[in-house]
Design a protein around this motif. Structure first.
Motif, short mmCIF file in Angstrom:
data_model
loop_
_atom_site.label_atom_id
_atom_site.label_comp_id
_atom_site.label_asym_id
_atom_site.label_seq_id
_atom_site.Cartn_x
_atom_site.Cartn_y
_atom_site.Cartn_z
N ALA A 304 0.83 -1.21 0.00
CA ALA A 304 0.00 0.00 0.00
C ALA A 304 0.86 1.25 0.00
CB ALA A 304 -0.93 -0.01 1.22
N ASN A 305 1.93 1.26 0.78
CA ASN A 305 2.82 2.42 0.81
C ASN A 305 3.52 2.64 -0.53
OD1 ASN A 305 2.40 3.41 3.43
ND2 ASN A 305 3.73 1.84 4.30
N CYS A 306 3.89 1.55 -1.20
CA CYS A 306 4.50 1.67 -2.53
C CYS A 306 3.53 2.30 -3.52
CB CYS A 306 4.94 0.29 -3.03
SG CYS A 306 6.39 -0.38 -2.18
N ARG A 320 -9.93 15.81 -4.52
CA ARG A 320 -10.66 14.65 -3.99
C ARG A 320 -11.18 13.76 -5.12
NH1 ARG A 320 -13.25 13.99 0.97
NH2 ARG A 320 -14.97 12.49 0.97
N GLU A 321 -11.62 14.40 -6.22
CA GLU A 321 -12.19 13.65 -7.33
C GLU A 321 -11.17 12.75 -8.01
OE1 GLU A 321 -12.54 16.85 -6.81
OE2 GLU A 321 -14.66 16.92 -6.22
N CYS A 327 -7.16 5.69 -5.04
CA CYS A 327 -6.97 4.89 -3.82
C CYS A 327 -7.93 3.70 -3.76
CB CYS A 327 -7.13 5.76 -2.59
SG CYS A 327 -5.76 6.91 -2.35
N SER A 328 -9.17 3.93 -4.17
CA SER A 328 -10.15 2.85 -4.14
C SER A 328 -9.79 1.74 -5.13
CB SER A 328 -11.54 3.39 -4.48
OG SER A 328 -11.97 4.30 -3.48
N THR A 329 -9.26 2.14 -6.29
CA THR A 329 -8.95 1.16 -7.34
C THR A 329 -7.62 0.46 -7.10
OG1 THR A 329 -10.17 2.53 -8.91
CG2 THR A 329 -8.72 0.85 -9.82
N PRO A 333 -7.68 -2.73 -2.62
CA PRO A 333 -7.66 -4.18 -2.82
C PRO A 333 -6.54 -4.88 -2.05
CG PRO A 333 -8.08 -3.09 -4.90
CD PRO A 333 -7.77 -2.01 -3.91
N HIS A 334 -5.37 -4.24 -1.90
CA HIS A 334 -4.26 -4.85 -1.17
C HIS A 334 -4.53 -4.87 0.34
CE1 HIS A 334 -1.59 -5.23 -4.61
NE2 HIS A 334 -1.94 -4.02 -4.97
N LEU A 335 -5.23 -3.86 0.83
CA LEU A 335 -5.51 -3.78 2.27
C LEU A 335 -6.73 -4.61 2.67
CD1 LEU A 335 -4.93 0.04 2.86
CD2 LEU A 335 -3.39 -1.83 3.44
#
Length: 344
Positions: A304-306, A320-321, A327-329, A333-335
């Motif tokens: 996630a940090n990468c 924000r848009e 972030c959602s895409t 998924p990794h978190l």
């Protein structure tokens, strides 16, 4: 596009016009149990996974096939799945490509049994197994005979036999196209019907197994209580059963990816001893010998940090848009993958 050069957008935009011709082709294909030659061709694109880029084994072959063929497969799939459900072809132990089941259900049900035993103070061994190139090595004649044995009607088995037979593939890298090669075995992973056929092919794997076993496609996990020597012998007996089943197909277990979790006792597949491992990643979730998932948490946060760093470097906007969809895409998924198991 696949080798037939019929693009998905073309079919979608002209759906009303092409629906009737496709219906006629589908009907003729079903009645004659013959599949158009264009449907049996695939363009293979090698996708790099990890390791040395010079090693061909470190690439995953992804096939681009005919879109009309996939539509026909979807029609046949509904009938195949309905028959599989009515005849109970696939047992409860299979979680891969099965309605209502997924990676999470496989891991949750398996480790629920393991943690229950450990909580009672019972010594437990866990064995991870993986079939070697399983999708590519399925013999067509054995698969068709299994369809007949499970009571599929003649039209279905004849059509699937023709669909699998006479297939060809070629490697396509950018604009470079290699020669066509015959495909003599296997079921296409990228096809709609192939995954269900693979489940039928491996449906008898757990026959006679006495320890707890869980399957997700070609990945298998086995665990048993080993307080007494009899428990270890029982696990070894089940491993011998699995080895005999694979040899009869013929398939092979990938010895490099078969690991037990007990360094004090060795198990073998055929004549080869398999080495123990203090931790193992099953279905991309890392668990150590004490059922600790801290390493999985570290891996997820590191990835996630990468990704956050990549977004920061490559995307100039901070609105924000823009940031939230990224972030959602890319990040979530990794978190959140199987997080109910490793960080509930």
């Amino acid at each position: 596009m696949g080798p037939d050069e019929m693009h998905l957008h073309f079919l979608r935009e002209l759906g009303n016009e092409v629906a009737k011709p496709l219906y006629i082709i589908f009907e003729k294909s079903w009645q004659s149990s013959e599949v158009p030659a264009d449907w049996k061709r695939g363009n293979i694109t090698p996708i790099f996974k990890k390791g040395e880029k010079k090693d061909p084994g470190n690439y995953r072959p992804v096939s681009l096939d005919s879109v009309p063929d996939k539509i026909m497969e979807q029609i046949r799939l509904e009938a195949v799945l309905r028959h599989m459900e009515n005849k109970e072809v696939i047992g409860d132990r299979q979680h891969g490509f099965t309605k209502g089941k997924l990676c999470l259900t496989d891991l949750m049900s398996f480790y629920d049994g393991v943690t229950a035993l450990v909580a009672k103070g019972r010594a437990t061994d866990v064995i991870y197994l993986e079939l070697c190139k399983a999708f590519d090595t399925v013999p067509h004649d054995i698969l068709v005979s299994k369809l007949e044995r499970h009571g599929f009607d003649g039209w279905t088995t004849w059509w699937i036999r023709n669909w699998l037979g006479g297939c060809t593939q070629r490697i396509v890298i950018n604009s470079l196209m290699f020669k066509w090669r015959s495909v003599t075995s296997g079921v296409p992973q990228e096809s709609v019907l192939g995954l269900a056929l693979f489940n039928i092919f491996v449906s008898g794997m757990d026959s006679g197994i006495e320890c707890t076993l869980s399957k997700f496609a070609d990945n298998t996990k086995l665990h048993g209580v080993v307080d007494m020597l009899e428990g270890r012998d029982l696990i070894q007996t089940d491993l011998d059963r699995l080895e005999r089943w694979a040899h009869a197909k013929p398939l092979m277990f990938n010895k490099a990816k078969c690991n037990p979790g007990n360094p004090k006792h060795n198990y073998r597949l055929s004549e080869e001893w398999i080495e123990s491992s203090p931790e193992e990643q099953g279905l991309r979730v890392l668990v150590d010998e004490k059922l600790n998932v801290s390493q999985q948490c570290m891996l997820a946060t590191r990835k996630a940090n990468c990704i956050l760093g990549c977004i920061k470097r490559r995307v100039t906007s901070r609105s924000r848009e823009v940031i939230l969809p990224l972030c959602s895409t890319l990040l979530r998924p990794h978190l959140e993958y199987c997080v109910q198991l490793w960080c509930p």
